[in-house]
Design a protein around this motif. Sequence first.
Motif, short mmCIF file in Angstrom:
data_model
loop_
_atom_site.label_atom_id
_atom_site.label_comp_id
_atom_site.label_asym_id
_atom_site.label_seq_id
_atom_site.Cartn_x
_atom_site.Cartn_y
_atom_site.Cartn_z
N MET A 67 22.90 39.29 14.78
CA MET A 67 22.13 38.44 14.96
C MET A 67 22.70 36.89 14.12
O MET A 67 22.59 36.16 14.92
N LEU A 68 21.95 37.26 12.57
CA LEU A 68 22.24 36.15 11.96
C LEU A 68 23.46 35.17 12.00
O LEU A 68 24.01 34.61 11.54
N PHE A 69 24.47 36.28 12.65
CA PHE A 69 26.14 35.65 12.10
C PHE A 69 25.97 34.79 13.67
O PHE A 69 26.86 34.36 13.23
N SER A 70 25.56 35.53 14.72
CA SER A 70 25.59 34.79 15.59
C SER A 70 25.02 33.63 15.30
O SER A 70 25.32 32.84 16.69
N VAL A 71 23.83 32.97 14.99
CA VAL A 71 22.89 32.19 14.98
C VAL A 71 23.46 31.49 14.55
O VAL A 71 23.75 30.23 14.47
N ALA A 72 24.24 31.37 13.36
CA ALA A 72 25.21 30.46 12.15
C ALA A 72 26.31 30.43 13.19
O ALA A 72 26.98 28.54 12.58
N LEU A 73 27.05 30.78 13.93
CA LEU A 73 27.69 30.15 14.97
C LEU A 73 27.81 29.54 15.70
O LEU A 73 28.33 28.18 15.84
#
Length: 219
Positions: A30-36
Motif C-alpha cells: 500500500m505504501l508503494f502504491s501511494v508513493a507511485l
Amino acid sequence: MPLGRSGALKTDNLIELLAKDNAPQWSFRMLFSVALICSVAAAGVLFFAMIGVRHDFLIAAETMRFLMKFVVTLTLAAGALGLAQAMARPGAEFGAWPWLLAAAPALLIIAVAIELLVVPPEAWTARLVGQSASFCLKVIPFLSLVPLALLLLALRRGAPSNPGRAGTLAGLASGAIAAAFYAAHCPDDSPLFVAAWYGIAVTIMAGVGYLAGRRLLRW
C-alpha cells in the motif's frame, strides 16, 4: 495473591501498549502504491506547469510513431516498478515482471529496425539528432527527481536484498514516468531519437538511483 490498585493500573497500561503495537499498519504494497500515485501526480504537475503538451497533440496521437513513445516508456515504468516492489519483499516471486521490463527495449529495438528500413539512410542523422535533444536531457531527469525520492522512501520500508539494484529499478521507473510525460510535448517521434536521447536520460536516472539505493536502502 490479588493485585492491588497500582498493579491493576500497570496491567491496564501494559494491555494498552500491546494494543497499540498490534494496531493495523499500512502494508508495504500500500505504501508503494501511494508513493507511485504521488510520483505520477508530482511529475504531472511539474510537466503541465512547465511545458505542457505539444500544440498538435491530437493530430500526432493518430500516428503510430507518436503512440510508440508511450508504449515503450509505460512498459518500462511498469516492469521496473513491479520488479522493484517484488525485490523489496524477501521471498516474493518476480513473476512476469522481468519479462515486462525486457519488453520495453525489445519493442524499441524493433521500432528502430523498422525506421531504418523505411527511412532513407541520408535521413537517419536528422531523425537521430531531432529538434530537442538537449531539452530532452534536461527535462526528463528534472521531472524524475521527485518520483525517484518518493519511490526510494517507499522502498526503505521494505527489505531489498540488493539495495543498488532496487535503487536502479527505482531510477528506471522514475525516468520512464518522466519520459512518458515528456513524450506528450516532444516534437521528435522517431524511434532513433527516442532510443538515443530518452535512453540517455533514463540511464542517467538509473545511475542516480543505483548510487542513492546503495546509500539509502541498506539494512
